[in-house]
Design a protein around this motif. Structure first.
Motif, PDB file in Angstrom:
ATOM      1  N   CYS A  61       0.829  -1.137   0.027  1.00  0.00           N
ATOM      2  CA  CYS A  61      -0.001   0.025   0.048  1.00  0.00           C
ATOM      3  C   CYS A  61       0.923   1.436  -0.062  1.00  0.00           C
ATOM      4  CB  CYS A  61      -1.014   0.133   1.159  1.00  0.00           C
ATOM      5  SG  CYS A  61      -1.932   1.468   1.504  1.00  0.00           S
ATOM      6  N   SER A  63       0.546   3.900   1.772  1.00  0.00           N
ATOM      7  CA  SER A  63       0.836   4.113   3.098  1.00  0.00           C
ATOM      8  C   SER A  63       2.256   4.003   3.734  1.00  0.00           C
ATOM      9  CB  SER A  63      -0.175   3.919   4.109  1.00  0.00           C
ATOM     10  OG  SER A  63      -1.607   4.558   3.532  1.00  0.00           O
ATOM     11  N   HIS A  82       1.081  -3.289   6.180  1.00  0.00           N
ATOM     12  CA  HIS A  82      -0.516  -3.302   6.986  1.00  0.00           C
ATOM     13  C   HIS A  82      -1.564  -3.977   6.389  1.00  0.00           C
ATOM     14  CE1 HIS A  82      -0.509   0.292   4.719  1.00  0.00           C
ATOM     15  NE2 HIS A  82      -1.797   0.203   4.603  1.00  0.00           N
ATOM     16  N   CYS A 188      -6.699  -3.708   3.761  1.00  0.00           N
ATOM     17  CA  CYS A 188      -6.599  -2.127   3.748  1.00  0.00           C
ATOM     18  C   CYS A 188      -7.334  -1.580   2.237  1.00  0.00           C
ATOM     19  CB  CYS A 188      -5.102  -1.492   3.750  1.00  0.00           C
ATOM     20  SG  CYS A 188      -5.079   0.173   3.470  1.00  0.00           S
TER      21      CYS A 188
HETATM   22 ZN   LIG Z   1      -3.179   0.705   3.239  1.00  0.00          ZN
END
Ligand SMILES: [Zn+2]
Ligand SMILES: NC(=O)c1ccc[n+]([C@@H]2O[C@H](COP(=O)([O-])OP(=O)(O)OC[C@H]3O[C@@H](n4cnc5c(N)ncnc54)[C@H](O)[C@@H]3O)[C@@H](O)[C@H]2O)c1
Ligand SMILES: [Zn+2]
Length: 391
Positions: A61, A63, A82, A188
């Motif tokens: 991801c 992030s 995550h 996510c």
């Molecule tokens: Zn994420």
């Protein structure tokens, strides 16, 4: 219970140097601006309310790249990742919901189930979110160590590791027949994107929905908007591969720029404007938020899901327009979804063929290739890259 003792295993990477501990290879960030480094860490046995998970797959991801650039401020060093799925190997004291052998997904947000926000059905806002800066376990201590140095776990799970101790509060059980690589994505990107459209954006049948940024999050905003019945889903991304993928997963139109998107939204709505503008770009800018705000109709909604550094003033809008047109600007965390409800729900839609997950994985990587995975993401080559863990 104590962790499964695998000392007799052949697995060369699964060594137990001391009672109850396991060694694990992990991708870590030691400081802002540094790339991921692959290291061997000591992983403690799970404590009360925790489970030991053997990770099988982990999504890349954007992030985690924000951890690298400092756009998400955290304590270093930290194990990245995550978005992960795997198998429970052992459970700590007091764990009743999970048992060794269970297939699980790590939710990037922990859910205690009884704080004020959980009680209101807003479990994405659970008070355990206060640990997302230190990224320790919820008792405030760390399970991963290199000598005397403690390592945090991104979002309390740290899925760029062969093994991890998850809080039970972050561990969602899934059916055994779901492949781990697609399961990882519902930790996510899938609920975040889908919920951005369906929950935060409240897409209704017949709506015209703009989605800015077709990555692992935005592609699911496209899927969510289409699923909720939007008549027009306009994907906006400068990368042609993203636009062509969006067209195959629910976008009725795909354009390269915000200007083209605004013109198209006006044309398709007889000059009224879009019902929603969903911002899922990799690094949010003032320009994209302003474009989204300009493109919506009266009482339309801009949903801000993408991130930028906490000090960046990415929202610079006319309060006059906000008031007189009753425009709405809504932030969304985890797509305003409830992890323990929406993760199994989305996997149910996947099994029914109504949400596509296999199609979201562009490239699979080994853990050692994590930096290449992020280079590919930044170059626009992936919808989602996924690490397949080796043991
Ligand atoms: Zn994420
Ligand atoms: N709010 C949450 O709960 C939450 C959860 C997960 C991720 N995120 C954030 O969502 C964002 C997207 O994550 P991702 O993993 O999908 O990222 P990604 O890098 O895979 O995808 C981002 C896409 O945006 C496109 N893009 C960049 N600038 C653009 C612009 N001005 N207009 C249109 N498209 C543009 C890129 O070409 C790329 O396709 C990141 O900021 C991430 O940190 C938020
Ligand atoms: Zn809670």
């Amino acid at each position: 219970m104590t962790p499964v003792d695998r000392r007799a295993d052949d697995g060369a990477n699964c060594l137990f140097p001391r009672e109850g501990a396991v060694q694990t290879r992990a991708a870590v960030l030691r400081d802002v601006g540094k790339d991921f480094e692959i290291v061997e860490l000591d992983l403690d046995a799970p404590k009360t309310g925790e489970v030991l998970v053997r990770l099988e797959a982990s999504g890349l991801c954007h992030s985690d790249d924000h951890l690298r650039t400092g756009d998400i401020p955290v304590r270093y060093p930290i194990v990245g990742g995550h978005e992960g799925a795997g198998v429970v190997e052992a459970v700590g004291p007091g764990v009743t919901r999970l048992a060794p052998g269970d297939h699980v997904v790590g939710s990037f947000l922990p859910v205690c189930g009884h704080c004020r926000f959980c009680a209101r059905g807003e479990s994405n806002l659970c008070d355990l979110g206060r640990f997302l800066f230190d990224n320790s376990l919820p008792d405030g201590t760390f399970r991963l160590h290199e000598g005397a140095t403690d390592f945090g776990q991104m979002c309390l799970i740290g899925t760029f590791s062969q093994y991890a101790v998850f809080p039970e509060a972050s561990t969602v059980r899934i059916d055994d027949d779901i492949p781990f690589d697609v399961a990882a994505l519902v930790g996510c990107g899938v609920p975040t994107g889908f919920g951005t459209a369906v929950n935060a954006g409240e897409v209704r049948p017949g709506d015209t929905t703009l989605v800015y940024g077709v990555g692992g999050v935005g592609i699911n905003a496209v899927q969510g908007a289409a699923y909720a019945g939007a008549q027009y889903v306009i994907a906006v991304d400068p990368v042609e591969f993203k636009r062509s993928t969006a067209r195959t997963l629910g976008a009725t139109h795909a354009v390269a720029s915000a200007e083209e998107a605004a013109a198209l939204a006006l044309e398709l709505t007889n000059g009224v404007g879009a019902d929603q503008a969903l911002v899922t770009v990799g690094v949010v800018s003032e320009e994209v938020v302003s474009a989204a705000f300009a493109a919506i109709r009266k009482r339309g909604t801009v949903v801000l899901t993408g991130l930028a550094g906490p000090t960046k003033k990415t929202v610079q809008i006319s309060g006059f327009e906000l008031t007189l047109f009753e425009k709405r600007l809504q932030g969304a965390l985890f797509g305003s979804s409830n992890p323990f409800d929406d993760i199994p729900r989305l996997l149910g839609l996947y099994k029914a063929g109504q949400v596509k997950l296999d199609e979201l994985i562009t490239t699979r990587y080994s853990l050692d290739e994590v930096n290449r995975g992020y280079e590919d993401m930044m170059a626009g080559r992936n919808i989602r890259g996924v690490i397949i863990h080796e043991h």
